[in-house]
Motif scaffolding. Structure first.
Motif, PDB file in Angstrom:
ATOM      1  N   GLU A  59       0.971  -1.246  -0.056  1.00 63.18           N
ATOM      2  CA  GLU A  59       0.258  -0.301   0.441  1.00 63.18           C
ATOM      3  C   GLU A  59       1.038   1.707   0.355  1.00 63.18           C
ATOM      4  O   GLU A  59       1.829   1.441   0.056  1.00 63.18           O
ATOM      5  N   LYS A  60       0.099   2.087  -0.527  1.00 62.34           N
ATOM      6  CA  LYS A  60       0.885   4.030  -0.347  1.00 62.34           C
ATOM      7  C   LYS A  60       1.369   3.684   1.323  1.00 62.34           C
ATOM      8  O   LYS A  60       0.861   3.900   2.121  1.00 62.34           O
ATOM      9  N   PRO A  61       2.974   4.100   1.754  1.00 57.53           N
ATOM     10  CA  PRO A  61       3.958   4.442   2.753  1.00 57.53           C
ATOM     11  C   PRO A  61       2.107   5.057   3.425  1.00 57.53           C
ATOM     12  O   PRO A  61       2.094   6.141   2.937  1.00 57.53           O
ATOM     13  N   ALA A  62       2.368   4.996   4.971  1.00 51.94           N
ATOM     14  CA  ALA A  62       1.839   5.434   5.520  1.00 51.94           C
ATOM     15  C   ALA A  62       2.695   7.089   5.970  1.00 51.94           C
ATOM     16  O   ALA A  62       1.424   7.540   6.968  1.00 51.94           O
ATOM     17  N   LEU A  63       4.226   7.068   6.104  1.00 52.73           N
ATOM     18  CA  LEU A  63       4.205   7.963   5.964  1.00 52.73           C
ATOM     19  C   LEU A  63       4.313   9.401   4.609  1.00 52.73           C
ATOM     20  O   LEU A  63       4.618   8.983   3.250  1.00 52.73           O
ATOM     21  N   ILE A  64       3.639  10.465   4.723  1.00 49.08           N
ATOM     22  CA  ILE A  64       3.407  11.501   4.010  1.00 49.08           C
ATOM     23  C   ILE A  64       5.161  11.958   3.801  1.00 49.08           C
ATOM     24  O   ILE A  64       6.174  11.938   4.235  1.00 49.08           O
ATOM     25  N   PRO A  65       5.084  11.703   2.153  1.00 51.49           N
ATOM     26  CA  PRO A  65       7.297  12.489   2.073  1.00 51.49           C
ATOM     27  C   PRO A  65       7.169  13.627   2.253  1.00 51.49           C
ATOM     28  O   PRO A  65       5.970  14.078   2.491  1.00 51.49           O
ATOM     29  N   PHE A  66       8.510  13.253   2.663  1.00 51.57           N
ATOM     30  CA  PHE A  66       9.324  15.180   2.970  1.00 51.57           C
ATOM     31  C   PHE A  66       8.453  16.503   2.476  1.00 51.57           C
ATOM     32  O   PHE A  66       8.306  17.285   3.043  1.00 51.57           O
ATOM     33  N   GLU A  67       8.419  16.189   1.123  1.00 49.64           N
ATOM     34  CA  GLU A  67       7.913  17.440   0.378  1.00 49.64           C
ATOM     35  C   GLU A  67       6.685  17.877   0.209  1.00 49.64           C
ATOM     36  O   GLU A  67       6.563  19.079   0.327  1.00 49.64           O
ATOM     37  N   ASN A  68       5.284  16.643   0.375  1.00 49.16           N
ATOM     38  CA  ASN A  68       4.454  16.819   1.208  1.00 49.16           C
ATOM     39  C   ASN A  68       4.019  17.521   2.526  1.00 49.16           C
ATOM     40  O   ASN A  68       3.395  18.520   2.325  1.00 49.16           O
ATOM     41  N   ARG A  69       5.207  16.417   3.198  1.00 39.93           N
ATOM     42  CA  ARG A  69       4.893  17.022   4.781  1.00 39.93           C
ATOM     43  C   ARG A  69       5.259  18.317   4.510  1.00 39.93           C
ATOM     44  O   ARG A  69       4.804  19.716   5.781  1.00 39.93           O
ATOM     45  N   THR A  70       5.906  19.026   3.444  1.00 37.50           N
ATOM     46  CA  THR A  70       6.849  20.782   4.122  1.00 37.50           C
ATOM     47  C   THR A  70       5.803  21.815   3.644  1.00 37.50           C
ATOM     48  O   THR A  70       5.464  22.234   4.393  1.00 37.50           O
ATOM     49  N   ILE A  71       4.682  21.058   3.186  1.00 36.00           N
ATOM     50  CA  ILE A  71       3.966  22.047   2.469  1.00 36.00           C
ATOM     51  C   ILE A  71       2.378  21.677   3.625  1.00 36.00           C
ATOM     52  O   ILE A  71       1.937  23.511   3.607  1.00 36.00           O
ATOM     53  N   GLN A  72       2.433  20.936   4.590  1.00 39.53           N
ATOM     54  CA  GLN A  72       1.495  21.617   4.988  1.00 39.53           C
ATOM     55  C   GLN A  72       1.425  21.911   6.339  1.00 39.53           C
ATOM     56  O   GLN A  72       2.770  21.687   6.695  1.00 39.53           O
ATOM     57  N   ASN A  73       0.684  23.161   6.918  1.00 33.95           N
ATOM     58  CA  ASN A  73       1.179  24.151   7.700  1.00 33.95           C
ATOM     59  C   ASN A  73       2.431  24.640   7.061  1.00 33.95           C
ATOM     60  O   ASN A  73       3.198  24.920   8.256  1.00 33.95           O
ATOM     61  N   LYS A  74       2.742  25.339   6.661  1.00 35.89           N
ATOM     62  CA  LYS A  74       4.345  25.325   5.806  1.00 35.89           C
ATOM     63  C   LYS A  74       4.238  26.743   6.875  1.00 35.89           C
ATOM     64  O   LYS A  74       5.156  27.206   7.439  1.00 35.89           O
ATOM     65  N   ASP A  75       3.010  27.578   6.651  1.00 34.19           N
ATOM     66  CA  ASP A  75       3.923  29.113   6.965  1.00 34.19           C
ATOM     67  C   ASP A  75       3.761  28.567   8.707  1.00 34.19           C
ATOM     68  O   ASP A  75       4.520  29.570   9.652  1.00 34.19           O
ATOM     69  N   THR A  76       2.492  27.966   9.349  1.00 34.75           N
ATOM     70  CA  THR A  76       2.599  27.620  10.454  1.00 34.75           C
ATOM     71  C   THR A  76       4.335  27.330  11.677  1.00 34.75           C
ATOM     72  O   THR A  76       5.021  27.900  11.655  1.00 34.75           O
ATOM     73  N   LYS A  77       4.591  25.873  10.558  1.00 33.96           N
ATOM     74  CA  LYS A  77       6.055  25.272  10.209  1.00 33.96           C
ATOM     75  C   LYS A  77       7.100  26.412  10.810  1.00 33.96           C
ATOM     76  O   LYS A  77       7.942  26.239  11.839  1.00 33.96           O
ATOM     77  N   THR A  78       6.812  27.467   9.809  1.00 32.92           N
ATOM     78  CA  THR A  78       8.396  28.262   9.675  1.00 32.92           C
ATOM     79  C   THR A  78       8.254  29.556  10.803  1.00 32.92           C
ATOM     80  O   THR A  78       9.622  29.749  11.248  1.00 32.92           O
ATOM     81  N   LYS A  79       6.875  29.543  11.475  1.00 29.57           N
ATOM     82  CA  LYS A  79       6.664  30.813  12.585  1.00 29.57           C
ATOM     83  C   LYS A  79       7.695  30.575  13.009  1.00 29.57           C
ATOM     84  O   LYS A  79       8.282  30.649  13.775  1.00 29.57           O
ATOM     85  N   ILE A  80       7.142  28.516  13.090  1.00 28.35           N
ATOM     86  CA  ILE A  80       7.686  28.215  15.023  1.00 28.35           C
ATOM     87  C   ILE A  80       9.157  28.454  14.207  1.00 28.35           C
ATOM     88  O   ILE A  80       9.944  28.615  15.926  1.00 28.35           O
ATOM     89  N   ALA A  81      10.261  27.849  14.098  1.00 28.83           N
ATOM     90  CA  ALA A  81      11.281  27.701  13.604  1.00 28.83           C
ATOM     91  C   ALA A  81      11.977  28.299  13.168  1.00 28.83           C
ATOM     92  O   ALA A  81      13.139  29.376  14.749  1.00 28.83           O
ATOM     93  N   HIS A  82      11.630  29.593  13.143  1.00 30.71           N
ATOM     94  CA  HIS A  82      11.795  31.271  12.959  1.00 30.71           C
ATOM     95  C   HIS A  82      12.205  31.851  14.822  1.00 30.71           C
ATOM     96  O   HIS A  82      13.287  32.432  15.224  1.00 30.71           O
ATOM     97  N   TYR A  83      10.786  31.272  15.188  1.00 30.99           N
ATOM     98  CA  TYR A  83      10.737  32.142  16.707  1.00 30.99           C
ATOM     99  C   TYR A  83      11.688  31.436  17.739  1.00 30.99           C
ATOM    100  O   TYR A  83      12.410  32.380  18.748  1.00 30.99           O
ATOM    101  N   ALA A  84      11.788  29.564  17.153  1.00 31.01           N
ATOM    102  CA  ALA A  84      13.027  28.962  18.714  1.00 31.01           C
ATOM    103  C   ALA A  84      14.194  29.290  18.237  1.00 31.01           C
ATOM    104  O   ALA A  84      14.974  29.505  19.211  1.00 31.01           O
TER     105      ALA A  84
END
Length: 251
Positions: A59-84
């Motif tokens: 079946e399709k792997p349960a782990l979403i490919p990295f490039e697709n995971r990067t897109i999900q909540n991208k702005d939020t993840k970037t803000k978290i990283a910049h804050y940290a």
């Protein structure tokens, strides 16, 4: 218990594509006969197929490919990283975990800061290599394209010699019961060792990661010193953090 183990085994195989019988025995702490019975059930279900010495996902792997995971909540993840990044100080020796939430942490760092970075993330390696005042230590013996990270340690004791001030960690799932979790055994080994070694552990995770858990716990929730996330946590998390002096920063 048996049904839960089989479901967890299914998730593990789907996340890793191909897994040996010996690895399944080690991860689930069961005999090879038990593993064979479990994978027979999964083969009948049609989600995996048996290959020489192990199994592979069909079946399709349960782990979403990295490039697709990067897109999900991208702005939020970037803000978290910049804050940290504001927690990084001169002369720190820090670990930066692989993951889509941690990958932008160096984007806004003062380029004149004198910092030593240990990492297994290809994105962090590429960014740090361009910053002349950063000392870079790369760990991990095998490149995993799916997560753009280096995994596995030929000698896990290698990390013992580093006095890590701060570890900036990512997680696939976070819960009070199961702590910080991921589903890759080789990544788990590095995450667990770093979490035990670091003086301070910072979790960088958007709100979607909380209340979830995956196969492997690499650190208990109590190991955290600081959480950087995107929305207020549920009251039980708030209470726990207050009682255990875990700082929460909302972005």
């Amino acid at each position: 218990m048996k049904l839960m183990r089989i479901k967890e085994m299914e998730d593990y195989i789907l996340a890793n594509d191909t897994v040996s019988l010996d690895t399944l025995c080690q991860v689930f702490n069961v005999s090879k006969n038990t593993v064979r019975r479990d994978i027979n059930r999964l083969a009948e279900k049609g989600v995996i197929k048996k290959v020489y010495g192990g199994v592979t996902a069909i079946e399709k792997p349960a782990l979403i490919p990295f490039e697709n995971r990067t897109i999900q909540n991208k702005d939020t993840k970037t803000k978290i990283a910049h804050y940290a990044s504001h927690f990084i100080e001169d002369d720190d020796l820090i670990f930066i975990d692989s993951g889509t939430t941690t990958q932008s942490i160096l984007d806004t760092i003062n380029p004149n800061k004198q910092v030593t970075i240990i990492t297994n993330s290809l994105d962090i390696i590429n960014t740090a290599a361009a910053l002349e005042h950063i000392n870079l230590v790369v760990i991990g013996s095998t490149y995993k394209r799916k997560t753009q990270s280096f995994v596995g340690m030929d000698d896990p004791s290698t990390l013992d010699k580093y006095n890590i001030n701060k570890a900036f960690m990512a997680a696939t799932g976070v819960s009070l019961t199961h702590g910080l979790t991921n589903c890759d055994l080789l990544e788990y080994e590095i995450k667990k060792k770093i979490s035990e070694k670091a003086n301070e552990v910072y979790l960088l995770a958007d709100h979607s990661k909380f209340g979830k858990s995956t196969l492997l716990t690499y650190a208990p929730f109590s190991r955290l010193d600081c959480i950087v996330t995107s929305k207020p946590l549920d009251q039980d998390y708030e209470n726990y953090c207050h009682e255990h002096n875990i700082d929460i920063h909302l972005v």
